[in-house]
Design a protein around this motif. Structure first.
Motif, short mmCIF file in Angstrom:
data_model
loop_
_atom_site.label_atom_id
_atom_site.label_comp_id
_atom_site.label_asym_id
_atom_site.label_seq_id
_atom_site.Cartn_x
_atom_site.Cartn_y
_atom_site.Cartn_z
N MET A 1 0.83 -1.20 0.00
CA MET A 1 0.00 0.00 0.00
C MET A 1 0.86 1.26 0.00
SD MET A 1 -2.95 -1.05 2.75
CE MET A 1 -4.04 -2.47 2.48
N VAL A 2 1.96 1.23 0.74
CA VAL A 2 2.87 2.37 0.79
C VAL A 2 3.44 2.65 -0.60
CG1 VAL A 2 5.08 3.20 1.68
CG2 VAL A 2 3.47 2.05 3.21
N VAL A 3 3.87 1.60 -1.28
CA VAL A 3 4.44 1.76 -2.62
C VAL A 3 3.41 2.36 -3.58
CG1 VAL A 3 5.24 0.48 -4.65
CG2 VAL A 3 6.22 0.00 -2.40
N THR A 4 2.20 1.83 -3.54
CA THR A 4 1.14 2.34 -4.42
C THR A 4 0.87 3.81 -4.14
OG1 THR A 4 0.12 0.17 -4.58
CG2 THR A 4 -1.26 2.07 -5.12
N THR A 5 0.82 4.17 -2.85
CA THR A 5 0.58 5.58 -2.48
C THR A 5 1.70 6.47 -2.99
OG1 THR A 5 -0.59 4.85 -0.49
CG2 THR A 5 0.15 7.13 -0.54
N LEU A 6 2.94 6.02 -2.87
CA LEU A 6 4.07 6.82 -3.35
C LEU A 6 4.03 6.98 -4.86
CD1 LEU A 6 7.04 5.56 -1.14
CD2 LEU A 6 6.17 7.90 -1.26
N GLU A 7 3.67 5.90 -5.57
CA GLU A 7 3.57 6.00 -7.03
C GLU A 7 2.54 7.04 -7.44
OE1 GLU A 7 4.71 1.41 -8.37
OE2 GLU A 7 2.62 1.98 -8.06
N LEU A 8 1.37 6.98 -6.80
CA LEU A 8 0.31 7.93 -7.14
C LEU A 8 0.70 9.34 -6.73
CD1 LEU A 8 -2.81 5.81 -6.11
CD2 LEU A 8 -1.92 6.20 -8.41
N LEU A 9 1.41 9.46 -5.61
CA LEU A 9 1.85 10.77 -5.14
C LEU A 9 2.85 11.39 -6.12
CD1 LEU A 9 2.67 11.49 -1.44
CD2 LEU A 9 4.12 12.41 -3.22
N ILE A 10 3.76 10.57 -6.63
CA ILE A 10 4.74 11.06 -7.61
C ILE A 10 4.05 11.53 -8.88
CG2 ILE A 10 6.60 10.31 -9.16
CD1 ILE A 10 7.63 8.57 -6.85
N PHE A 11 3.08 10.75 -9.33
CA PHE A 11 2.35 11.15 -10.53
C PHE A 11 1.58 12.45 -10.29
CE2 PHE A 11 2.02 6.33 -11.14
CZ PHE A 11 3.31 6.28 -11.62
N ALA B 1 1.91 3.13 -32.65
CA ALA B 1 1.23 3.37 -31.38
C ALA B 1 1.99 2.72 -30.23
CB ALA B 1 -0.20 2.85 -31.46
N GLU B 2 2.37 1.46 -30.42
CA GLU B 2 3.07 0.74 -29.36
C GLU B 2 4.42 1.37 -29.08
OE1 GLU B 2 3.68 -3.71 -27.65
OE2 GLU B 2 2.43 -3.32 -29.40
N LYS B 3 5.15 1.73 -30.14
CA LYS B 3 6.47 2.33 -29.96
C LYS B 3 6.35 3.67 -29.24
CE LYS B 3 8.49 4.77 -33.09
NZ LYS B 3 9.16 5.33 -34.28
N ASN B 4 5.41 4.50 -29.67
CA ASN B 4 5.34 5.86 -29.14
C ASN B 4 4.78 5.91 -27.72
OD1 ASN B 4 6.33 6.65 -31.56
ND2 ASN B 4 4.47 7.65 -32.28
N ILE B 5 3.81 5.06 -27.42
CA ILE B 5 3.24 5.08 -26.07
C ILE B 5 4.10 4.28 -25.10
CG2 ILE B 5 1.30 4.31 -24.65
CD1 ILE B 5 -0.58 5.26 -26.72
N LEU B 6 4.36 3.02 -25.43
CA LEU B 6 5.13 2.17 -24.51
C LEU B 6 6.53 2.72 -24.31
CD1 LEU B 6 5.03 -0.33 -22.78
CD2 LEU B 6 5.62 -1.70 -24.78
N GLY B 7 7.07 3.37 -25.33
CA GLY B 7 8.41 3.95 -25.21
C GLY B 7 8.51 5.07 -24.20
N GLN B 8 7.36 5.62 -23.77
CA GLN B 8 7.36 6.71 -22.81
C GLN B 8 7.10 6.24 -21.38
OE1 GLN B 8 7.90 9.92 -23.14
NE2 GLN B 8 7.90 10.28 -25.33
N LEU B 9 6.80 4.97 -21.20
CA LEU B 9 6.35 4.49 -19.89
C LEU B 9 7.46 3.79 -19.12
CD1 LEU B 9 2.88 3.03 -20.99
CD2 LEU B 9 3.41 5.32 -20.12
N ALA B 10 7.40 3.93 -17.81
CA ALA B 10 8.35 3.25 -16.93
C ALA B 10 7.63 2.86 -15.65
CB ALA B 10 9.54 4.16 -16.62
N HIS B 11 7.33 1.59 -15.51
CA HIS B 11 6.63 1.09 -14.32
C HIS B 11 6.98 -0.38 -14.15
CE1 HIS B 11 3.33 -0.26 -11.72
NE2 HIS B 11 3.26 0.99 -11.32
N PRO B 12 7.19 -0.85 -12.92
CA PRO B 12 7.60 -2.25 -12.73
C PRO B 12 6.59 -3.28 -13.19
CG PRO B 12 7.11 -1.18 -10.62
CD PRO B 12 7.16 -0.10 -11.65
N ASN B 13 5.34 -2.87 -13.40
CA ASN B 13 4.32 -3.82 -13.87
C ASN B 13 3.93 -3.58 -15.32
OD1 ASN B 13 3.35 -3.48 -10.63
ND2 ASN B 13 3.68 -5.54 -11.43
N ILE B 14 4.79 -2.88 -16.06
CA ILE B 14 4.59 -2.68 -17.50
C ILE B 14 5.84 -3.16 -18.22
CG2 ILE B 14 4.33 -0.95 -19.31
CD1 ILE B 14 2.53 0.62 -17.49
#
Length: 684
Positions: free
Chosen positions: A340-350, A460-473
């Motif tokens: 829960m702490v990790v999820t809260t920090l992720e959302l807080l950063i965003f 679409a996949e290159k442009n969107i996925l190329g911008q994302l960074a998340h441990p579950n993606i």
């Protein structure tokens, strides 16, 4: 039962028998493995291809060579345990920079903590846990060899060096450290977790890239995940200022004791004040928590480190402090778990990023200009499929030569073909980590190369996925353009897709739930950025070596407004939102529908088109829920009775909400994630 290192014999140059005994002790002491090890190094998971260096026994002569016979000029740290040296070791054909901890033979911390450190770190593998490369035991010498963390400890940067640390950097360091603790508590294994017991800023080490890693496991304890009181401590070991007051009242060490220490760290990062300090004018040393309690009512801004006051958005500050206070709650059962702490920090950063980038009501993502030529309404064109509004992929994404990838896949040989782990024609390849140039098999890193016919989906996949960074993606590493064919390069997932794994393996309820939590985390991340995945289905959920979920399949993804009206409806039947199928409206809640179907599949073991009394899975589940029938009649029989009925029932109710015909009645991705994490915490 205590396990002690065999100190007799020459372990500086270990025989194969001694190696086997030591390895069996290392593995068996933490995992209760009774069979002797058959290898001279501790087995690592299947991810060792591209993961940390496998643990090994190291000869004393190699240690002496690496430290130039323990040259004092190479000392980079000292403590009650002894000294730490920076050294260089030969690793295969390359030179590896390492940190070498040599225990003082007269150290009071001695053998017990050395033994614990080896037991723990030799079996732990996570990007936010410092890697133990090996150990050396020779007569009175006890030496540990770690990966070298060039930037030292967080404590040094906060309190000794006076390093300039921006607010975003501090947040990301906290997130990394939180992910490390979360892994220890909940994801090391299905049946046990690890309590760190000495979590503090001195034990958070920083990589050259500022990635934070948890270290120092000398006081750590492994405990079964189903043991409510966790570990009963006979002595209050730890570091004053970080220690949970409940330890002194109850004598019990729990995971929530680590959560308390994490709360102290959050305040330490925010205020740049030591956990225990004596400032000018103060009569006695004062704990940070007590100091914070006296100061917070005066003015929140005054407790924040002056360097970052102007950087923190007010709402972000209030949320951060609320999280710290929750972690420091006097009652351990009221503190959040680390997931829960990790999820809260992720959302807080965003949330902070969003506040930083807002201009005219738009975030940076919606302000990026789309350079792709979209046709006007009603004009027929293949480009109507392009849903990517990012200007271009992340500049760190590498453009790789087509010829190099062709060579690395052995001309797309069927021998290198990855079975349906990934959707499409996907091939295993070995490349250099930094350049993605072809390498010899198992010399570099393993990657997955996906072949595409040139299309808007590839863009679409290159442009969107190329911008994302998340441990579950799933991480996109690079791409290649060619006249007749395009390629995408991903990190390699050693396990199957959720679909294939689910069909061929018997998966426990807890693992199923953890997989769905991982998918929910990915969705919450995407939706906060107004990205609609658009193709949620089991074959797009890939599983890493720990069976953690990584979301892929971004060919139908779109970003920007919360609702998109599309002229062509695409997706997998059974997982598509009925509203999207009927009117072409793709929304964030369309992803929730697909998630709900997958959650039902996890519970029942059935496909969407499984017919029960001439009903689809969704209709059947909805009927059971509406008529308040027993959910056990549809639970996957492969689970037998190895699950909490309350846990499954609550997940079932959540799934039915997700597949509601009315999108407005479906929960948000944040609510889905919060519910699943609460269910997991309550009933595991």
């Amino acid at each position: 039962m205590h396990h002690h290192l065999p100190l007799s014999g020459d372990l500086g140059v270990p025989s194969s028998q001694t190696r086997t005994l030591v390895n069996t002790w290392i593995i068996g002491s933490i995992c209760n493995i009774s069979e002797p090890a058959t290898s001279s190094s501790v087995p690592v998971t299947s991810s060792s291809v591209q993961g940390p260096h496998p643990f090994r026994l190291i000869e004393l002569s190699e240690i002496r060579k690496a430290t130039e016979n323990f040259d004092e000029s190479l000392v980079i740290g000292k403590g009650g345990f002894g000294k730490v040296y920076k050294g260089n070791m030969i690793n295969g054909e390359s030179l590896l920079v390492v940190a070498i901890k040599r225990l003082d033979s007269e150290s009071r911390q001695g053998a017990a903590e050395f033994e614990t450190e080896v037991k723990m770190l030799s079996t732990l593998r996570h990007r936010n846990i410092v890697s133990l490369i090996g150990c050396c035991i020779h007569e009175q010498e006890k030496i540990l060899v770690y990966e070298y963390m060039s930037k030292g400890s967080l404590y040094d940067h906060l309190h000794k060096r006076g390093t300039s640390l921006s607010w975003p950097r501090r947040l990301n360091i906290c997130l990394d450290a939180g992910r490390g603790l979360s892994y220890l508590h909940n994801h090391v294994a299905v049946d046990y977790g690890v309590i760190h017991r000495d979590f503090k800023s001195e034990n958070i080490l920083l990589h050259e890239s500022w990635t934070a890693k948890v270290s120092d496991f000398g006081l750590s304890k492994a405990c079964p995940t189903n043991m409510l009181s966790d570990y009963v401590s006979e002595s209050g070991k730890g570091t004053f200022g970080y220690m949970d007051p409940n330890i002194f009242r109850s004598g019990k060490i729990t995971r929530k004791s680590d959560v308390f220490a994490f709360g102290v760290l959050l305040l330490e990062v925010l205020c740049r004040r030591r956990a225990v300090s004596k400032n000018l004018g103060e009569q006695e040393p004062q704990g940070l928590v007590a100091w914070f309690q006296t100061k917070k009512e005066e003015n929140l801004d005054h407790i924040v480190d002056s360097e970052i006051r102007s950087e923190i958005h007010r709402k972000c500050l209030e949320q951060f402090i609320r999280l710290a206070e929750n972690c420091l709650h006097d009652k351990p059962e009221e503190r959040p778990n680390m997931d829960m702490v990790v999820t809260t920090l992720e959302l807080l950063i965003f949330s902070q990023e969003k506040a930083n980038t807002q201009a005219g009501g738009k975030t940076i993502f919606s302000r990026l200009v789309d350079r792709l030529p979209f046709p006007s309404r009603g004009e027929k064109s293949e480009m109507i499929e392009v849903r990517a509004h990012f200007q271009s992929p992340n500049p760190t994404l590498k453009e790789v030569k087509f010829a190099d990838l062709k060579k690395a896949t052995k001309n797309f040989s069927m021998d290198m073909r990855i079975p349906p782990t990934y959707v499409g024609r996907v091939f295993l390849a070995w490349v250099e980590q930094n350049t993605l140039a072809p390498s010899k098999e198992r010399d570099g890193i393993a990657i997955a190369v996906k072949r595409h016919i040139p299309s808007a989906k590839w863009l679409a996949e290159k442009n969107i996925l190329g911008q994302l960074a998340h441990p579950n993606i799933i991480k996109l590493l690079g791409y290649s353009n060619n006249e007749n064919e395009n390629l995408l390069v991903y990190e390699y997932m050693p396990n199957k897709s959720f679909l294939e794994f689910f069909c061929t393996e018997t998966i426990s309820w807890e693992i199923r739930l953890l997989i769905m939590i991982g998918v929910a985390r990915a969705l919450a991340y995407l939706h906060l950025k107004n990205i609609i995945h658009g193709g949620l289905e089991p074959s797009h959920i890939l599983l890493d070596e720990d069976l953690s979920a990584k979301l892929g399949g971004f060919g139908l993804a779109t970003n920007g407004p919360e609702t998109h009206v599309l002229t062509e409806v695409e997706g997998r039947r059974g997982y598509m939102d009925p509203n999207y199928q009927s009117n072409g409206q793709l929304t964030l809640k369309s992803d929730i529908y697909g998630f709900g179907v997958m959650l039902l599949k996890s519970i029942t073991g059935r496909s969407f088109f499984f017919l029960h009394e001439n009903q689809t899975l969704v209709d059947c589940a909805t009927g059971i829920h509406t008529n308040r029938r027993n959910v056990k009649e549809i639970i996957d029989p492969r689970l037998e009775d190895n699950y909490s009925l309350q846990s499954v029932s609550e997940c079932f109710s959540l799934a039915v909400r997700c597949v509601s015909n009315n999108p407005a009645d479906r929960p948000s991705s944040e609510e889905v994630l919060q519910n699943l994490e609460q269910i997991h915490a309550l009933y595991k």
